[in-house]
Motif scaffolding. Structure first.
Motif, PDB file in Angstrom:
ATOM      1  N   PRO A 297       0.054   4.301   5.566  1.00  8.50           N
ATOM      2  CA  PRO A 297      -0.227   2.877   5.746  1.00  8.50           C
ATOM      3  C   PRO A 297       0.264   2.093   4.528  1.00  8.50           C
ATOM      4  CG  PRO A 297      -2.154   4.201   6.257  1.00  8.50           C
ATOM      5  CD  PRO A 297      -1.160   5.121   5.612  1.00  8.50           C
ATOM      6  N   SER A 298       1.039   1.070   4.786  1.00  8.59           N
ATOM      7  CA  SER A 298       1.680   0.310   3.714  1.00  8.59           C
ATOM      8  C   SER A 298       1.351  -1.164   3.863  1.00  8.59           C
ATOM      9  CB  SER A 298       3.198   0.514   3.778  1.00  8.59           C
ATOM     10  OG  SER A 298       3.867  -0.303   2.853  1.00  8.59           O
ATOM     11  N   PHE A 299       1.096  -1.830   2.744  1.00  7.14           N
ATOM     12  CA  PHE A 299       0.796  -3.257   2.769  1.00  7.14           C
ATOM     13  C   PHE A 299       1.905  -4.019   3.497  1.00  7.14           C
ATOM     14  CE2 PHE A 299       1.754  -7.350   0.651  1.00  7.14           C
ATOM     15  CZ  PHE A 299       0.667  -8.076   1.136  1.00  7.14           C
ATOM     16  N   LYS A 300       1.503  -4.860   4.441  1.00  8.38           N
ATOM     17  CA  LYS A 300       2.447  -5.631   5.247  1.00  8.38           C
ATOM     18  C   LYS A 300       2.424  -7.106   4.856  1.00  8.38           C
ATOM     19  CE  LYS A 300       3.758  -6.308  10.113  1.00  8.38           C
ATOM     20  NZ  LYS A 300       3.355  -6.003  11.523  1.00  8.38           N
ATOM     21  N   TYR A 301       1.260  -7.732   4.980  1.00  9.33           N
ATOM     22  CA  TYR A 301       1.100  -9.124   4.557  1.00  9.33           C
ATOM     23  C   TYR A 301      -0.397  -9.420   4.506  1.00  9.33           C
ATOM     24  CZ  TYR A 301       0.369 -10.114   9.556  1.00  9.33           C
ATOM     25  OH  TYR A 301      -0.086 -10.125  10.836  1.00  9.33           O
ATOM     26  N   TYR A 302      -0.727 -10.590   4.011  1.00 10.45           N
ATOM     27  CA  TYR A 302      -2.137 -10.989   3.983  1.00 10.45           C
ATOM     28  C   TYR A 302      -2.279 -12.395   4.547  1.00 10.45           C
ATOM     29  CZ  TYR A 302      -1.163 -13.974  -0.066  1.00 10.45           C
ATOM     30  OH  TYR A 302      -0.676 -14.956  -0.886  1.00 10.45           O
TER      31      TYR A 302
ATOM     32  N   VAL B 263      -6.009  -8.283   4.938  1.00  8.40           N
ATOM     33  CA  VAL B 263      -4.838  -7.528   4.479  1.00  8.40           C
ATOM     34  C   VAL B 263      -4.365  -6.646   5.632  1.00  8.40           C
ATOM     35  CG1 VAL B 263      -3.925  -5.915   2.781  1.00  8.40           C
ATOM     36  CG2 VAL B 263      -5.725  -7.534   2.120  1.00  8.40           C
ATOM     37  N   TYR B 264      -3.125  -6.832   6.065  1.00  6.82           N
ATOM     38  CA  TYR B 264      -2.565  -6.092   7.195  1.00  6.82           C
ATOM     39  C   TYR B 264      -1.672  -4.959   6.693  1.00  6.82           C
ATOM     40  CZ  TYR B 264      -4.245  -9.841  10.216  1.00  6.82           C
ATOM     41  OH  TYR B 264      -5.041 -10.743  10.889  1.00  6.82           O
TER      42      TYR B 264
ATOM     43  N   ILE C 138     -13.108  -3.081   8.282  1.00  3.34           N
ATOM     44  CA  ILE C 138     -11.854  -2.687   8.928  1.00  3.34           C
ATOM     45  C   ILE C 138     -11.883  -3.122  10.383  1.00  3.34           C
ATOM     46  CG2 ILE C 138     -10.411  -0.749   9.644  1.00  3.34           C
ATOM     47  CD1 ILE C 138     -11.484   0.804   7.236  1.00  3.34           C
ATOM     48  N   GLN C 139     -10.804  -3.763  10.805  1.00  7.59           N
ATOM     49  CA  GLN C 139     -10.590  -4.084  12.212  1.00  7.59           C
ATOM     50  C   GLN C 139      -9.135  -3.717  12.546  1.00  7.59           C
ATOM     51  OE1 GLN C 139     -11.387  -6.914  10.124  1.00  7.59           O
ATOM     52  NE2 GLN C 139     -13.565  -6.374  10.198  1.00  7.59           N
ATOM     53  N   LYS C 140      -8.977  -2.677  13.359  1.00  9.51           N
ATOM     54  CA  LYS C 140      -7.657  -2.179  13.755  1.00  9.51           C
ATOM     55  C   LYS C 140      -6.794  -1.906  12.507  1.00  9.51           C
ATOM     56  CE  LYS C 140      -7.680  -4.072  18.409  1.00  9.51           C
ATOM     57  NZ  LYS C 140      -6.957  -4.892  19.413  1.00  9.51           N
ATOM     58  N   ASN C 141      -5.709  -2.686  12.325  1.00  9.34           N
ATOM     59  CA  ASN C 141      -4.800  -2.380  11.209  1.00  9.34           C
ATOM     60  C   ASN C 141      -4.974  -3.342  10.038  1.00  9.34           C
ATOM     61  OD1 ASN C 141      -3.655  -4.636  12.432  1.00  9.34           O
ATOM     62  ND2 ASN C 141      -1.563  -4.041  11.824  1.00  9.34           N
ATOM     63  N   ARG C 142      -6.149  -3.942   9.916  1.00 14.10           N
ATOM     64  CA  ARG C 142      -6.366  -4.845   8.802  1.00 14.10           C
ATOM     65  C   ARG C 142      -7.690  -4.546   8.109  1.00 14.10           C
ATOM     66  NH1 ARG C 142      -8.089  -8.569  12.957  1.00 14.10           N
ATOM     67  NH2 ARG C 142     -10.096  -9.544  12.427  1.00 14.10           N
ATOM     68  N   VAL C 143      -7.685  -4.868   6.825  1.00  9.41           N
ATOM     69  CA  VAL C 143      -8.897  -4.779   6.016  1.00  9.41           C
ATOM     70  C   VAL C 143      -9.285  -6.198   5.626  1.00  9.41           C
ATOM     71  CG1 VAL C 143      -9.893  -3.988   3.836  1.00  9.41           C
ATOM     72  CG2 VAL C 143      -8.356  -2.489   5.126  1.00  9.41           C
TER      73      VAL C 143
ATOM     74  N   VAL D 298      -3.172  10.004   7.563  1.00  9.17           N
ATOM     75  CA  VAL D 298      -2.250   9.847   6.442  1.00  9.17           C
ATOM     76  C   VAL D 298      -2.828   8.807   5.478  1.00  9.17           C
ATOM     77  CG1 VAL D 298       0.098   9.286   5.725  1.00  9.17           C
ATOM     78  CG2 VAL D 298      -0.312  10.373   7.954  1.00  9.17           C
ATOM     79  N   PRO D 299      -3.027   9.156   4.203  1.00 13.30           N
ATOM     80  CA  PRO D 299      -3.640   8.218   3.261  1.00 13.30           C
ATOM     81  C   PRO D 299      -2.734   7.020   2.980  1.00 13.30           C
ATOM     82  CG  PRO D 299      -3.702  10.471   2.424  1.00 13.30           C
ATOM     83  CD  PRO D 299      -2.785  10.474   3.593  1.00 13.30           C
ATOM     84  N   ALA D 300      -3.376   5.896   2.690  1.00 19.43           N
ATOM     85  CA  ALA D 300      -2.634   4.710   2.262  1.00 19.43           C
ATOM     86  C   ALA D 300      -2.157   4.889   0.829  1.00 19.43           C
ATOM     87  CB  ALA D 300      -3.517   3.471   2.379  1.00 19.43           C
ATOM     88  N   SER D 301      -1.052   4.230   0.518  1.00 17.88           N
ATOM     89  CA  SER D 301      -0.458   4.340  -0.816  1.00 17.88           C
ATOM     90  C   SER D 301      -1.133   3.400  -1.811  1.00 17.88           C
ATOM     91  CB  SER D 301       1.025   3.990  -0.758  1.00 17.88           C
ATOM     92  OG  SER D 301       1.579   3.876  -2.059  1.00 17.88           O
ATOM     93  N   THR D 302      -1.132   3.827  -3.067  1.00 15.29           N
ATOM     94  CA  THR D 302      -1.413   2.893  -4.155  1.00 15.29           C
ATOM     95  C   THR D 302      -0.524   1.666  -3.982  1.00 15.29           C
ATOM     96  OG1 THR D 302      -2.025   4.633  -5.704  1.00 15.29           O
ATOM     97  CG2 THR D 302      -1.225   2.572  -6.657  1.00 15.29           C
ATOM     98  N   CYS D 303      -1.124   0.476  -4.131  1.00 13.59           N
ATOM     99  CA  CYS D 303      -0.317  -0.734  -3.996  1.00 13.59           C
ATOM    100  C   CYS D 303      -0.977  -1.892  -4.730  1.00 13.59           C
ATOM    101  CB  CYS D 303      -0.088  -1.100  -2.530  1.00 13.59           C
ATOM    102  SG  CYS D 303      -1.586  -1.538  -1.632  1.00 13.59           S
ATOM    103  N   SER D 304      -0.201  -2.904  -5.002  1.00 10.23           N
ATOM    104  CA  SER D 304      -0.702  -4.152  -5.579  1.00 10.23           C
ATOM    105  C   SER D 304       0.112  -5.290  -4.998  1.00 10.23           C
ATOM    106  CB  SER D 304      -0.585  -4.130  -7.102  1.00 10.23           C
ATOM    107  OG  SER D 304       0.766  -4.082  -7.499  1.00 10.23           O
ATOM    108  N   PHE D 305      -0.513  -6.457  -4.847  1.00 12.85           N
ATOM    109  CA  PHE D 305       0.228  -7.616  -4.353  1.00 12.85           C
ATOM    110  C   PHE D 305      -0.459  -8.879  -4.848  1.00 12.85           C
ATOM    111  CE2 PHE D 305      -2.622  -5.911  -1.157  1.00 12.85           C
ATOM    112  CZ  PHE D 305      -3.360  -6.997  -0.731  1.00 12.85           C
ATOM    113  N   LYS D 306       0.358  -9.890  -5.081  1.00 13.18           N
ATOM    114  CA  LYS D 306      -0.115 -11.164  -5.608  1.00 13.18           C
ATOM    115  C   LYS D 306      -0.671 -12.037  -4.488  1.00 13.18           C
ATOM    116  CE  LYS D 306       1.343 -10.290  -9.835  1.00 13.18           C
ATOM    117  NZ  LYS D 306       0.408 -10.117 -10.964  1.00 13.18           N
ATOM    118  N   ILE D 307      -1.639 -12.866  -4.856  1.00 14.58           N
ATOM    119  CA  ILE D 307      -2.239 -13.815  -3.933  1.00 14.58           C
ATOM    120  C   ILE D 307      -1.903 -15.227  -4.410  1.00 14.58           C
ATOM    121  CG2 ILE D 307      -4.383 -14.673  -2.926  1.00 14.58           C
ATOM    122  CD1 ILE D 307      -3.676 -11.850  -2.061  1.00 14.58           C
ATOM    123  N   ASP D 308      -1.292 -16.008  -3.551  1.00 12.27           N
ATOM    124  CA  ASP D 308      -0.947 -17.391  -3.904  1.00 12.27           C
ATOM    125  C   ASP D 308      -2.178 -18.292  -3.822  1.00 12.27           C
ATOM    126  OD1 ASP D 308       1.704 -16.669  -4.248  1.00 12.27           O
ATOM    127  OD2 ASP D 308       2.152 -16.970  -2.117  1.00 12.27           O
TER     128      ASP D 308
END
Length: 676
Positions: free
Chosen positions: A580-585, A594-595, A630-635, A666-676
């Motif tokens: 699972p990889s960060f898609k968008y928020y 977070v999708y 968690i709801q489907k593919n979003r947190v 399959v575990p989700a990856s370490t990730c970081s993302f900025k919030i506007d």
């Protein structure tokens, strides 16, 4: 009664060695012999070898020190040689020469050849490729590197157009920086390699019929592609190969190397290959056609099956798996290596191995990840799998990239020759190599952490092998400089694809979790690299890490995750093997959704409460989410009140207990993302 016999005395063949300081012998210590002197010993009394080298000489007639204006040039013509060996061009890379007169190089070389022919119309002329100039040379980046390459491309063309023979002395020396203390002049051992190569060109090679080390009983050849079988024999010896009731012909070249292509074959076997010369025969038995993988990297790839958790599940019979373990000459433990070991390493004699059956003993000593991968693929596809293990514990990325590629990069070229003192190399690698090389006497003593060493000693033997894909687990020895690793990993992937002449998928493992502060950002960088480099696929290992041990024992599951990725992307199985990889928020007033990609339904490991997310505010302080759901593919993350959140991180602790997975586990990856 007196019996008379007639002894035929043949005149000596006169050999003129024409060149610059390398021919003359600059860099050869007193008492050691130049290449022409060693050539004389190799050729014997039927030859008269003379050295007409002149230090600093240029081939260019308008160069700063033209060879045709030297006494040696006049002496060489007066010698009226039967054979001339020309090795010029190194000094033409000087900024006084090539930028001004490079366009005249072909013309001037042809004139020199013509001058020699006038002295003896029956002369045999050989011209040599350039000896290497390594990146430590003071003018390397200011022009010499690029002009050297231009000259190197011209020399074979000159040989062809003038109908003279070409001697490749560069190939014998380009991986031997240990023989070039000043980065341009070979020492006596380098002169020996030149002399031997020239001798081979003049007299040919006499040697037994053999096959290269990557071939042998129980090997697997890549299905559905042509495969090259190669080896050695005497020069120009005819080679016959018998396979599948057909006969294939080949011939050894002047250096005694031969190769014959087998036609594309479907998966199956076993077959027998019989190779014959006039007097000898080599048989290769139990040959399968299937899929071949190269598994490489450092200690976590080298981690043996016998030490892995759940290894019992891998010990059942796997008749269609074949193993090739490249064994290291010596381990890079905290010890000093003796003189014999140091010499073998300089000679690039570091790896040895052979194809073998997956017996209990062979499996036990093999890479746990690589074997688990091969077992899973073979079991699922029923295709024979050949797995080649080539790894070195502690090795850095630089050591696996070919030297030419490293030298082409203006940053990498600045430190690879001085790696033991460079901060670009992780301090562990420098400290450990200092321990191993404590007894070394050569300036450029080689080591498995030396940039390009593992490519030159190991990967080079597999360049003609057809592979399905690469398995890669490395990065621990580059985690000190994440930005540099990003450059190096991209360089490695493009280098191997170019050198192997195959656009191979890379299935690689993200670093695990351990209490080392740079590792979260390194794991996140590996995620981004996965998105940036075409046909790369990453397996997560942070969920099975060890807080104190850089070698976590739960390796079988990593091999299976890599296998699932290959099943999905190479074999096109309809399974969700990607993390699972960060898609968008989407930001709302009090929450952020977070999708994630690669997930229909997100879950947590063992149905435990979701953990692993942290929030960063606009002053750099960290906060725990008020609530996670968690709801489907979003947190959905509930935000703390009256705080401006500018970044969200997941699994960003060095040793992480983050537990988000997709429906396939399959575990989700370490990730970081900025919030506007």
């Amino acid at each position: 009664m007196v019996t008379w016999c007639t002894v035929m005395v043949y005149p000596q063949k006169k050999v003129a060695c024409i060149g610059d300081s390398i021919t003359k012998g600059l860099g050869i210590k007193n008492g050691d012999k130049t290449y022409p002197e060693q050539l004389q010993e190799l050729l014997g009394s039927n030859y008269d070898v003379q050295n007409f080298g002149f230090s600093g000489a240029t081939l260019l007639r308008k160069g700063h020190k033209p060879y045709v204006e030297t006494p040696e040039y006049k002496q060489a013509l007066a010698f009226q040689p039967d054979i001339a060996v020309i090795a010029l061009g190194i000094n033409d890379t000087d900024p006084r020469n090539w930028p001004n007169y490079g366009d005249e190089f072909e013309h001037d070389y042809s004139l020199l050849i013509s001058d020699l022919i006038k002295t003896n119309p029956h002369i045999s002329i050989y011209i040599c490729t350039l000896t290497p100039i390594f990146s430590g040379h003071p003018r390397f980046l200011s022009g010499t590197r690029d002009w050297y390459q231009q000259i190197s491309l011209l020399i074979p063309k000159i040989a062809k157009n003038n109908q003279v023979k070409l001697i490749d002395i560069n190939g014998q020396l380009k991986s031997r920086i240990d023989l070039f203390e000043d980065n341009i002049h070979p020492n006596a051992a380098g002169a020996t390699l030149i002399a031997k190569q020239v001798n081979r060109a003049l007299t040919g090679v006499v040697q037994p019929l053999s096959i290269d080390l990557n071939f042998g009983d129980h090997m697997v050849l890549q299905r559905n592609r042509e495969n090259q079988i190669a080896g050695k024999a005497s020069s120009h010896e005819s080679i016959t190969l018998h396979f599948n009731n057909k006969v294939y012909q080949g011939e050894a070249n002047e250096n005694g190397h031969w190769s014959i292509f087998l036609p594309s074959m479907p998966a199956g076997g076993p077959y027998e290959i019989v190779i014959e010369s006039q007097k000898q025969e080599v048989k290769i038995k139990d040959v399968l056609f299937g899929d071949v993988y190269l598994a490489s990297g450092q200690s976590n790839m080298a981690f043996e099956l016998k030490h892995a958790l759940s290894s019992d599940s891998m010990l059942i019979n796997a008749p269609q798996v074949r193993l090739f373990k490249n064994t290291n000459l010596v381990q890079t433990n905290a010890t000093s290596w003796d003189a014999t070991t140091l010499e073998k390493i300089n000679n690039l004699e570091f790896f040895s191995g052979r194809w073998s059956l997956p017996t209990k003993e062979n499996k036990a000593d093999f890479s746990a990840i690589a074997y688990a991968f091969a077992f899973e693929i073979s079991s699922k596809t029923n295709i024979p799998i050949g797995i080649v293990e080539l790894d070195v514990p502690g090795s850095n990325t630089e050591s696996w990239i070919d030297r030419t590629t490293l030298e082409q990069d203006n940053l990498l070229a600045t430190y690879i020759h001085n790696w033991r003192k460079s901060d670009f190399i992780q301090d562990f690698c420098r400290t450990r190599s200092d321990q191993n090389l404590a007894l070394a006497t050569q300036k450029y003593q080689r080591h498995p952490y030396d940039p390009s060493f593992n490519f030159e000693a190991g990967v080079v033997h597999w360049l003609k092998t057809q592979f399905t894909a690469i398995l890669w687990y490395q990065g621990e020895s580059n985690a000190h400089n994440i930005e540099l690793h990003e450059l190096l990993f991209k360089t490695l992937v493009s280098s191997w694809r170019h050198q192997l002449q195959q656009h191979l998928p890379f299935y690689y493992v993200q670093l695990s979790s351990i209490n080392r502060p740079s590792w979260p950002r390194f794991r996140d960088s590996q995620r981004k690299l996965n998105q940036q480099i075409e046909d790369t696929y990453m397996a997560i290992s942070s969920d099975v890490g060890d807080s104190l041990d850089v070698h976590p024992k739960n390796k079988v599951i990593i091999g299976k995750r890599l296998a699932n990725l290959a099943l999905a992307h190479t074999y096109k199985y309809q399974i969700n093997a990607d993390y699972p990889s960060f898609k968008y928020y989407k930001k709302k007033e009090k929450t952020i959704d977070v999708y994630f990609n690669n997930s229909k339904t997100l879950i947590t490991r063992n149905n435990q409460p979701l953990q692993g997310f942290i929030l960063i505010d606009n002053q750099g302080f960290t906060h725990q989410p008020e609530r996670l759901s968690i709801q489907k593919n979003r947190v959905t993350i509930d935000l703390p009140e009256h705080i401006i959140i500018t970044e969200i991180r997941y699994a960003y602790s060095p040793y992480t207990t983050a537990n988000l997975e997709n429906e396939s586990g399959v575990p989700a990856s370490t990730c970081s993302f900025k919030i506007d």
